[in-house]
Write an enzyme that holds these catalytic residues in place. Structure first.
Site, short mmCIF file in Angstrom:
data_model
loop_
_atom_site.label_atom_id
_atom_site.label_comp_id
_atom_site.label_asym_id
_atom_site.label_seq_id
_atom_site.Cartn_x
_atom_site.Cartn_y
_atom_site.Cartn_z
N ASP A 158 0.72 -1.31 -0.06
CA ASP A 158 0.10 -0.16 -0.15
C ASP A 158 1.04 1.31 -0.08
O ASP A 158 2.04 1.19 0.79
CB ASP A 158 -0.65 -0.03 0.93
N GLU B 180 -4.67 2.50 -4.18
CA GLU B 180 -3.34 2.49 -4.16
C GLU B 180 -2.75 1.20 -3.73
O GLU B 180 -1.57 1.00 -3.21
CB GLU B 180 -2.74 3.60 -3.13
#
Length: 596
Positions: free
Chosen positions: A445, A488
């Site tokens: 992430d 993301e």
């Protein structure tokens, strides 16, 4: 006593010698008229019913609310049962039966059959293997549902011809049940047998009549007439041979088209082309060239019948490609040799541009074999038809590859999407179970990604995602897979990588991302960092969802500890004590820094 000329005696002897042949032909024709039609018609009906069964099955599965629930759980709603009960009234099926994978009937147009189980060997050996099973038998008319039965004159019940088809139902490649169709083919079978017998009888009568006429002509005609008959017979044989050859070519072309349309790759396609072309065009040696992706050269792909191809040729080396149409060397008084055909020994050849959707995709080159140069021009039309089929097959394979790639790729980063990630993870787990190989999943992430969007705009955020995606793709080796499930979030699938190496690779990736510099406009964006969670098979799960959940939990732990670090799911070996001792990623990644 006047002697007959030798040629008349010969004609008479031939005539008398043909009488036994006429008798034999009549007997053979009578036998053929009676014996040949039933098995021929049965084979035709079987082929037709197999196709019909596939159509019926698709219709049934399409109307079911959930085919998987129906065959696995035996769950049918009122709409399903209402539709199924109407199938006999809207098709040639008089009885319909749904069976579970073990052969148990869970629905039938005959309710009394529900609960029965098919224990016949063919159900397990054929149907459960995903194959259609066809059975044809003569049965009493009482077994045919909805049939008005009229007894014979002696009071007996007539028999009917019944076809029984078992069509397997597959879900994700797994056999979950079958659909059994019963069809009464008595009337159509009798009709076709009658028609075939009439056709054979007419053909037999025409044949016998023709033979009789020939016998009379041979007996009465003179030497010249007899010679003409012989010449005519020779021409007929030649025509028949040509027709047989044409039929063979048409059959091979049809088979070629069917095989080419089922190809999954260009390599497989060119292998099939070589095999078929050696049979379709035995008098020529040939090769296939296909434009590269850059379209500046053509790559040699396959050859047959002793032909050869170069690794690469330029489009300007072929007169066929330069002129945009088929080029035939050896048919004109003035002609020039293609550069790609050198060294040339004077044999005639063809160059067929391969066109698909108005675009030239390749070239088929044919050259006469040394012993067949005189008859080479006769294959032009057949070769042109082959080139057309090959061109469409190449276009279809390329289009299929493009569509598949679009369906499994993330359009922003070019990485694989969530769908491909899940499919790949299943395959890797199956391989690990079978071979005992290691497997790790890394969830990734981008830290504080929302700030990039809020402070610099979504375009800057997209550039950050592309930069991270590029770094992940460059970090993959062999069968390793980089994915972007969404937003993301990123992921790495590391098959055949030990847990220690997986953690090391994750740490090196973290360092590499730190070294990435993304420029937006005239300035560089803030430093990018990522948090990573690592899970190992089978320590953290043996199912895809378990491994993904474990790696996500490790990722959350990394974020909770301050981000920009690697955490391993609980129960696995700890991280290396001194991450600074890992190989420097900066030097290896300097070449990968990008300025957007």
């Amino acid at each position: 006593m006047t002697q007959r000329p030798a040629w008349k005696l010969s004609a008479m002897l031939k005539t008398f010698s043909m009488l036994p042949l006429l008798l034999a032909a009549a007997v053979l024709s009578a036998w053929a008229v009676y014996s040949v039609p039933p098995p021929v018609v049965d084979r035709m009906l079987e082929a037709d019913l197999r196709k019909q069964a596939d159509i019926w099955q698709r219709a049934v599965l399409l109307h079911l609310a959930s085919s998987e629930d129906a065959f696995v759980l035996g769950d049918l709603d009122e709409h399903d049962e209402e539709y199924l009960s109407l199938v006999p009234a809207t098709s040639d099926v008089y009885r319909l039966t749904l069976l579970e994978a073990d052969g148990t009937i869970f629905w039938s147009t005959r309710p009394e059959n529900i609960g029965e189980r098919n224990t016949q060997p063919y159900f397990q050996s054929v149907v459960s293997q995903g194959l259609v099973y066809y059975k044809h038998a003569e049965k009493p008319a009482t077994v045919v549902d909805g049939l008005r039965i009229a007894a014979n004159a002696d009071g007996s019940i007539p028999n009917r011809e019944v076809a029984e088809v078992y069509s397997p139902v597959m879900h994700d490649g797994i056999f979950i049940g079958a659909i059994q169709f019963y069809s009464d083919i008595t009337d159509v079978r009798n009709t076709f047998i009658t028609r075939v017998r009439i056709s054979l009888a007419l053909i037999s009568l025409v044949t016998v009549a023709a033979m009789t006429v020939v016998s009379v002509v041979v007996f009465k005609a003179n030497r010249r007439s007899l010679r003409q008959v012989e010449e005519r017979s020779a021409k007929d044989q030649e025509i028949m041979a040509n027709q047989l050859q044409l039929a063979r070519e048409v059959k091979l072309l049809g088979e070629l088209n069917e095989w080419l349309q089922s190809c999954r790759s260009l390599e497989e396609l060119f292998g099939m082309v070589s095999e078929f072309m050696s049979h379709l065009l035995p008098d020529s040696e040939g090769s296939i060239y296909v434009f590269s992706n850059s379209r500046d050269v053509l790559d040699g792909c396959s050859s047959w019948n002793g032909g050869s191809h170069k690794d690469h040729i330029q489009p300007g080396e072929c007169w066929g490609l330069r002129r945009g149409r088929t080029y035939e060397f050896g048919a004109s008084e003035v002609e020039f040799t293609c550069a790609h055909a050198e060294p040339h020994d004077g044999r005639p050849y063809f160059c067929f541009p391969i066109l698909a959707h108005g675009e030239t995709v390749g070239l088929m080159h044919l050259r006469a074999r040394p012993s067949r140069a005189g008859d080479f021009s006769g294959c032009k039309q057949l070769a042109q038809m082959c080139a057309e089929q090959i061109s469409m097959a190449i276009a279809n394979v390329r289009m299929r590859d493009q569509l598949h790639d679009q369906s499994v790729r993330d359009p922003l980063t070019g990485l694989f999407n969530r769908r491909h990630m899940t499919d790949s993870l299943r395959k890797f787990i199956a391989s690990s179970q079978e071979r005992g190989q290691a497997l790790s999943v890394v969830s990734i992430d981008v830290d504080h990604f929302k700030k990039f969007n809020d402070n610099h705009g979504h375009d800057a955020g997209d550039m950050v995602l592309r930069a991270v995606g590029t770094a992940l793709e460059q970090a993959c080796d062999g069968d390793e897979v980089a994915c972007r499930p969404g937003g993301e979030e990123f992921a790495l699938l590391l098959p055949n990588v030990s847990p220690e190496d997986a953690v090391t690779k994750a740490e090196l990736l973290r360092q590499a991302i730190e070294d990435v510099v993304v420029r937006y406009g005239e300035k560089a964006l803030p430093r990018i960092s990522i948090s990573l969670g690592v899970a190992h098979y089978p320590a953290h799960g043996t199912m895809p969802q378990d491994l993904l959940r474990a790696s996500d939990e490790a990722l959350y732990e990394a974020k909770a500890k301050g981000r920009n670090q690697v955490c391993v799911a609980e129960g696995a070996s700890p991280l290396p004590r001194n991450p600074a001792a890992l190989p420097e990623a900066g030097s290896a990644q300097e070449q990968k820094k990008g300025a957007a």
